[in-house]
Design a protein around this motif. Structure first.
Motif, PDB file in Angstrom:
ATOM      1  N   GLN A  21       0.766  -1.212   0.138  1.00 38.30           N
ATOM      2  CA  GLN A  21       0.068  -0.185   0.060  1.00 38.30           C
ATOM      3  C   GLN A  21       0.770   1.359   0.024  1.00 38.30           C
ATOM      4  OE1 GLN A  21      -3.558   0.213   2.358  1.00 38.30           O
ATOM      5  NE2 GLN A  21      -3.730  -1.980   2.665  1.00 38.30           N
ATOM      6  N   PHE A  22       2.111   1.108   0.280  1.00 40.20           N
ATOM      7  CA  PHE A  22       2.784   2.341   0.266  1.00 40.20           C
ATOM      8  C   PHE A  22       4.207   2.175  -0.383  1.00 40.20           C
ATOM      9  CE2 PHE A  22       0.554   2.437   4.491  1.00 40.20           C
ATOM     10  CZ  PHE A  22       0.113   3.636   4.406  1.00 40.20           C
ATOM     11  N   SER A  23       4.458   1.055  -0.926  1.00 42.12           N
ATOM     12  CA  SER A  23       5.704   0.660  -1.713  1.00 42.12           C
ATOM     13  C   SER A  23       6.786   1.273  -1.030  1.00 42.12           C
ATOM     14  CB  SER A  23       5.463   1.391  -3.002  1.00 42.12           C
ATOM     15  OG  SER A  23       4.237   0.987  -3.836  1.00 42.12           O
ATOM     16  N   LEU A  24       7.041   0.990   0.244  1.00 45.44           N
ATOM     17  CA  LEU A  24       8.115   1.433   1.122  1.00 45.44           C
ATOM     18  C   LEU A  24       8.955   0.018   1.380  1.00 45.44           C
ATOM     19  CD1 LEU A  24       6.337   3.735   3.580  1.00 45.44           C
ATOM     20  CD2 LEU A  24       7.775   4.311   1.803  1.00 45.44           C
ATOM     21  N   SER A  25      10.275   0.340   1.309  1.00 47.94           N
ATOM     22  CA  SER A  25      11.380  -0.710   1.592  1.00 47.94           C
ATOM     23  C   SER A  25      11.137  -1.328   3.197  1.00 47.94           C
ATOM     24  CB  SER A  25      12.589  -0.155   1.631  1.00 47.94           C
ATOM     25  OG  SER A  25      13.764  -1.099   2.007  1.00 47.94           O
ATOM     26  N   ILE A  26      10.986  -2.409   3.275  1.00 49.92           N
ATOM     27  CA  ILE A  26      10.956  -3.102   4.739  1.00 49.92           C
ATOM     28  C   ILE A  26      12.274  -3.039   5.460  1.00 49.92           C
ATOM     29  CG2 ILE A  26      10.339  -5.067   6.153  1.00 49.92           C
ATOM     30  CD1 ILE A  26       8.062  -3.808   4.519  1.00 49.92           C
ATOM     31  N   SER A  27      13.365  -3.423   4.616  1.00 48.73           N
ATOM     32  CA  SER A  27      14.724  -3.208   5.228  1.00 48.73           C
ATOM     33  C   SER A  27      15.113  -1.711   5.632  1.00 48.73           C
ATOM     34  CB  SER A  27      15.656  -3.740   4.162  1.00 48.73           C
ATOM     35  OG  SER A  27      15.618  -2.974   2.893  1.00 48.73           O
ATOM     36  N   LEU A  28      14.648  -0.932   4.799  1.00 45.60           N
ATOM     37  CA  LEU A  28      15.088   0.443   5.159  1.00 45.60           C
ATOM     38  C   LEU A  28      14.347   0.659   6.478  1.00 45.60           C
ATOM     39  CD1 LEU A  28      16.486   3.060   4.162  1.00 45.60           C
ATOM     40  CD2 LEU A  28      14.536   3.666   2.989  1.00 45.60           C
ATOM     41  N   LEU A  29      13.130   0.490   6.636  1.00 47.02           N
ATOM     42  CA  LEU A  29      12.386   0.688   7.955  1.00 47.02           C
ATOM     43  C   LEU A  29      13.051   0.041   8.975  1.00 47.02           C
ATOM     44  CD1 LEU A  29       9.919   2.394   9.404  1.00 47.02           C
ATOM     45  CD2 LEU A  29       8.555   0.408   8.622  1.00 47.02           C
ATOM     46  N   GLU A  30      13.502  -1.143   8.820  1.00 46.99           N
ATOM     47  CA  GLU A  30      13.977  -1.958   9.920  1.00 46.99           C
ATOM     48  C   GLU A  30      15.034  -1.458  10.277  1.00 46.99           C
ATOM     49  OE1 GLU A  30      12.790  -6.690   9.009  1.00 46.99           O
ATOM     50  OE2 GLU A  30      14.400  -5.854   7.809  1.00 46.99           O
ATOM     51  N   ASN A  31      15.981  -0.767   9.403  1.00 43.48           N
ATOM     52  CA  ASN A  31      17.287  -0.231   9.891  1.00 43.48           C
ATOM     53  C   ASN A  31      16.924   1.203  10.747  1.00 43.48           C
ATOM     54  OD1 ASN A  31      19.099  -2.169   8.804  1.00 43.48           O
ATOM     55  ND2 ASN A  31      18.928  -0.973   6.900  1.00 43.48           N
ATOM     56  N   ASP A  58       5.946   4.037  15.194  1.00 41.30           N
ATOM     57  CA  ASP A  58       7.200   4.425  14.129  1.00 41.30           C
ATOM     58  C   ASP A  58       6.647   4.199  12.649  1.00 41.30           C
ATOM     59  OD1 ASP A  58       9.023   5.244  16.002  1.00 41.30           O
ATOM     60  OD2 ASP A  58       9.860   3.123  15.908  1.00 41.30           O
ATOM     61  N   CYS A  59       5.909   3.282  12.389  1.00 39.54           N
ATOM     62  CA  CYS A  59       4.978   2.850  11.163  1.00 39.54           C
ATOM     63  C   CYS A  59       4.263   3.955  10.642  1.00 39.54           C
ATOM     64  CB  CYS A  59       4.202   1.729  11.188  1.00 39.54           C
ATOM     65  SG  CYS A  59       5.424   0.125  11.172  1.00 39.54           S
ATOM     66  N   ALA A  60       3.526   4.483  11.449  1.00 39.54           N
ATOM     67  CA  ALA A  60       2.328   5.652  11.209  1.00 39.54           C
ATOM     68  C   ALA A  60       3.224   6.733  10.918  1.00 39.54           C
ATOM     69  CB  ALA A  60       1.711   6.002  12.496  1.00 39.54           C
ATOM     70  N   LYS A  61       4.548   6.980  11.572  1.00 40.86           N
ATOM     71  CA  LYS A  61       5.367   8.506  11.248  1.00 40.86           C
ATOM     72  C   LYS A  61       6.124   8.103   9.843  1.00 40.86           C
ATOM     73  CE  LYS A  61       6.237   9.576  15.816  1.00 40.86           C
ATOM     74  NZ  LYS A  61       6.922   9.688  17.166  1.00 40.86           N
ATOM     75  N   TYR A  62       6.532   6.988   9.749  1.00 40.55           N
ATOM     76  CA  TYR A  62       7.337   6.616   8.489  1.00 40.55           C
ATOM     77  C   TYR A  62       6.475   6.659   7.290  1.00 40.55           C
ATOM     78  CZ  TYR A  62      10.729   4.075   5.680  1.00 40.55           C
ATOM     79  OH  TYR A  62      11.569   3.629   4.581  1.00 40.55           O
ATOM     80  N   THR A  63       5.097   6.192   7.397  1.00 45.79           N
ATOM     81  CA  THR A  63       4.166   6.260   6.197  1.00 45.79           C
ATOM     82  C   THR A  63       3.595   7.484   6.023  1.00 45.79           C
ATOM     83  OG1 THR A  63       2.342   5.431   7.400  1.00 45.79           O
ATOM     84  CG2 THR A  63       3.791   3.729   6.377  1.00 45.79           C
ATOM     85  N   GLY A  64       3.529   8.389   7.189  1.00 45.30           N
ATOM     86  CA  GLY A  64       2.676   9.413   6.991  1.00 45.30           C
ATOM     87  C   GLY A  64       1.238   9.220   7.202  1.00 45.30           C
ATOM     88  N   CYS A  65       0.929   8.204   7.459  1.00 46.69           N
ATOM     89  CA  CYS A  65      -0.631   7.556   7.764  1.00 46.69           C
ATOM     90  C   CYS A  65      -0.779   7.754   8.974  1.00 46.69           C
ATOM     91  CB  CYS A  65      -0.669   6.087   7.296  1.00 46.69           C
ATOM     92  SG  CYS A  65      -2.410   5.522   7.135  1.00 46.69           S
ATOM     93  N   GLN A  66      -1.678   8.617   9.554  1.00 45.54           N
ATOM     94  CA  GLN A  66      -2.142   8.900  11.007  1.00 45.54           C
ATOM     95  C   GLN A  66      -3.221   7.871  11.434  1.00 45.54           C
ATOM     96  OE1 GLN A  66      -3.190  12.960  11.173  1.00 45.54           O
ATOM     97  NE2 GLN A  66      -1.327  13.809  10.645  1.00 45.54           N
ATOM     98  N   TYR A  67      -3.644   7.042  10.444  1.00 42.16           N
ATOM     99  CA  TYR A  67      -4.515   6.015  10.837  1.00 42.16           C
ATOM    100  C   TYR A  67      -3.941   4.595  10.443  1.00 42.16           C
ATOM    101  CZ  TYR A  67      -5.678   6.125   5.867  1.00 42.16           C
ATOM    102  OH  TYR A  67      -5.272   6.312   4.446  1.00 42.16           O
ATOM    103  N   ALA A 171      -8.383  14.175  15.374  1.00 39.47           N
ATOM    104  CA  ALA A 171      -8.759  13.400  14.182  1.00 39.47           C
ATOM    105  C   ALA A 171      -7.472  13.306  13.438  1.00 39.47           C
ATOM    106  CB  ALA A 171      -9.834  14.274  13.556  1.00 39.47           C
ATOM    107  N   PRO A 172      -7.560  11.915  12.888  1.00 35.48           N
ATOM    108  CA  PRO A 172      -6.550  11.814  11.982  1.00 35.48           C
ATOM    109  C   PRO A 172      -6.623  12.432  10.592  1.00 35.48           C
ATOM    110  CG  PRO A 172      -7.684   9.897  12.234  1.00 35.48           C
ATOM    111  CD  PRO A 172      -8.322  10.937  13.213  1.00 35.48           C
ATOM    112  N   ASN A 173      -5.699  12.296   9.792  1.00 38.24           N
ATOM    113  CA  ASN A 173      -5.727  12.873   8.371  1.00 38.24           C
ATOM    114  C   ASN A 173      -6.716  12.249   7.356  1.00 38.24           C
ATOM    115  OD1 ASN A 173      -4.237  10.660   7.773  1.00 38.24           O
ATOM    116  ND2 ASN A 173      -2.363  11.485   7.267  1.00 38.24           N
ATOM    117  N   ASN A 174      -7.358  11.245   7.757  1.00 34.06           N
ATOM    118  CA  ASN A 174      -8.296  10.509   7.060  1.00 34.06           C
ATOM    119  C   ASN A 174      -9.461  10.071   7.757  1.00 34.06           C
ATOM    120  OD1 ASN A 174      -9.744   9.271   5.038  1.00 34.06           O
ATOM    121  ND2 ASN A 174      -7.902   8.404   3.917  1.00 34.06           N
TER     122      ASN A 174
END
Length: 345
Positions: A21-31, A58-67, A171-174
Motif C-alpha cells: 500500500q505504500f511501496s516502502l522498503s521493509i529493510s530500510l524501515l527495519e534499519n 513508528d510505522c505511522a510516522k514513516y508512512t505519514g498515515c495517521q490511521y 482526528a487523523p488525516n483521513n
C-alpha cells in the motif's frame, strides 16, 4: 514495574501493508527503527508492550498515515482470535458474550484493558492502554478499537451497531477511512476511547449455539475460574480439551499461557507426577475420540482430523494401542451393548 508482553503475531501484516500500500522498503524501515519484522511471523515470539506500541507509532510516522493502526487491524483476518469467537458465539446473548470475553480473556491481555458498563439507555465499552512514557498510543488505540469492532460485528452477524465511537486524541488525516469501516458517528478529543450503543442491543442473540462449543466453553470457564476444587492437573487437561474441541493449536506453550505459567513450570509439574506433555495430550485426545465415536456419527477420518491427526491410519493404529480396540470396533461394541440393553429393557 514488571515488563508486559504481547504476542508478536498480533502485529502480523505490517510488512505486507508497507510494501503493497505504500511501496516502502521493509529493510530500510527495519534499519531506521531497529526492528526485525520477521519476528512477527513467529507465533511463539513475544514483544514487550513498549516495543509493540513503538513499532505501530513508528510505522505511522514513516508512512505519514495517521490511521495506520486502523489500517492494520482492518487488513488482518484475526485468525488468532478464533478461540474467543467460539467462546462468544456459544453464549445466549451479546450481554453474556461480553461477560465471557471481557472477564475471561480480554481483561487479561497485558497492557490493554476493556471496561464494559451500562446505564438506563446505553451500554459503554471503554478501552484503556497503560501509560507508556514517551510513546504515543494513538495507533495502538485505533488498532484495538477496529479489532474489537470487527469482533463484535462477527459474533452478532453484523447486527451490533454502535451509535457513537469516541477517541481521546485529535482526528487523523483521513476520517473518511474510519467512517467507512466503522459506519458510526465518530468523535475526537473526548474523555475516553470506546463505544456507545443502545442498551437493547445487549439482548442480541448469538449465532453459534451447539453442544461442542458449549462443552468447550464450560471447560474453559472452569479452567479460568481457578476453582479451588479443580487441581492443577485437571486444569491442564481441561485446557487441552478446550483447544482440541475448538480445533485450535495445542502446544505446550499454548497450555502454559492458558495457565498463566511458563512452559518450564508446566514441564516441572508434569515430571513431578511422572507425566510428559505428549502422554497427557494423547490421553485427552483419545478421551475426546471415544466420546465422539459414541455420541456422533462422524467418520473415523473426521474424528481423527478434529483431534489433531493428519493421517487417519496413524490415528487408528494409535487409538488401538491406547484403548485396546480399533475405533470402528470400539464404536460397534458400544452400539451392540446399547442394543442389548434396549432388548433387555
Amino acid at each position: 514495574m514488571p515488563t508486559k508482553w504481547l504476542r508478536a503475531s498480533l502485529l502480523s501484516g505490517i510488512d505486507k501493508i508497507l510494501l503493497e500500500q505504500f511501496s516502502l522498503s521493509i529493510s530500510l524501515l527495519e534499519n531506521e527503527i531497529n526492528f526485525d519484522f520477521n519476528l512477527l511471523k513467529d507465533p511463539d515470539y513475544k514483544l514487550p508492550l513498549t516495543t509493540a506500541l513503538k513499532v505501530l507509532d513508528d510505522c505511522a510516522k514513516y508512512t505519514g498515515c495517521q490511521y495506520f493502526g486502523a489500517l492494520l487491524a482492518n487488513e488482518q483476518n484475526n485468525d488468532h482470535l478464533s478461540l474467543m469467537y467460539s467462546l462468544a458465539k456459544s453464549c445466549n446473548s451479546f450481554d453474556d458474550a461480553l461477560s465471557v470475553v471481557f472477564e475471561q480473556r480480554l481483561k487479561r491481555t497485558n497492557g490493554f484493558e476493556w471496561q464494559p458498563s451500562k446505564d438506563e439507555f446505553n451500554a459503554y465499552i471503554k478501552s484503556h492502554i497503560d501509560d507508556i512514557s514517551g510513546i504515543d498510543t494513538t495507533q495502538a488505540t485505533l488498532f484495538g478499537i477496529i479489532r474489537l469492532f470487527k469482533f463484535f460485528k462477527n459474533i452478532t452477524k453484523n447486527k451490533w451497531c454502535p451509535s457513537q465511537i469516541y477517541f481521546t486524541f485529535p482526528a487523523p488525516n483521513n476520517i473518511k477511512y474510519l467512517k467507512k469501516i466503522l459506519g458510526a458517528d465518530i468523535y475526537f478529543n473526548m474523555k475516553f476511547n470506546g463505544f456507545i450503543f443502545p442498551i437493547k442491543q445487549l439482548s442480541l442473540e448469538m449465532s453459534g449455539q451447539n453442544s461442542k462449543l458449549n462443552t468447550a466453553l464450560k471447560d474453559f470457564l472452569t479452567l479460568t475460574g481457578k476453582s479451588s476444587n479443580t487441581n492443577k492437573l485437571t486444569q491442564i487437561k481441561l485446557s487441552i480439551r478446550s483447544l482440541l474441541i475448538l480445533n485450535q493449536r495445542c502446544t505446550l506453550t499454548d497450555i502454559a499461557e492458558s495457565q498463566h505459567q511458563t512452559t518450564r513450570a508446566i514441564q516441572y509439574y508434569l515430571k513431578k507426577h511422572q507425566l510428559t506433555y505428549q502422554n497427557l495430550l494423547d490421553g485427552v485426545r483419545y478421551n475426546i475420540a471415544r466420546d465422539m465415536l459414541i455420541e456422533t456419527e462422524n467418520s473415523i477420518y473426521k474424528i481423527s482430523s478434529l483431534i489433531g491427526f493428519t493421517d487417519s491410519t496413524v490415528f487408528t493404529r494409535s487409538f488401538k494401542k491406547h484403548v485396546g480396540l480399533s475405533p470402528t470396533k470400539y464404536r460397534q461394541e458400544y452400539q451392540d451393548l446399547k442394543l442389548g440393553n434396549n432388548y433387555m429393557l
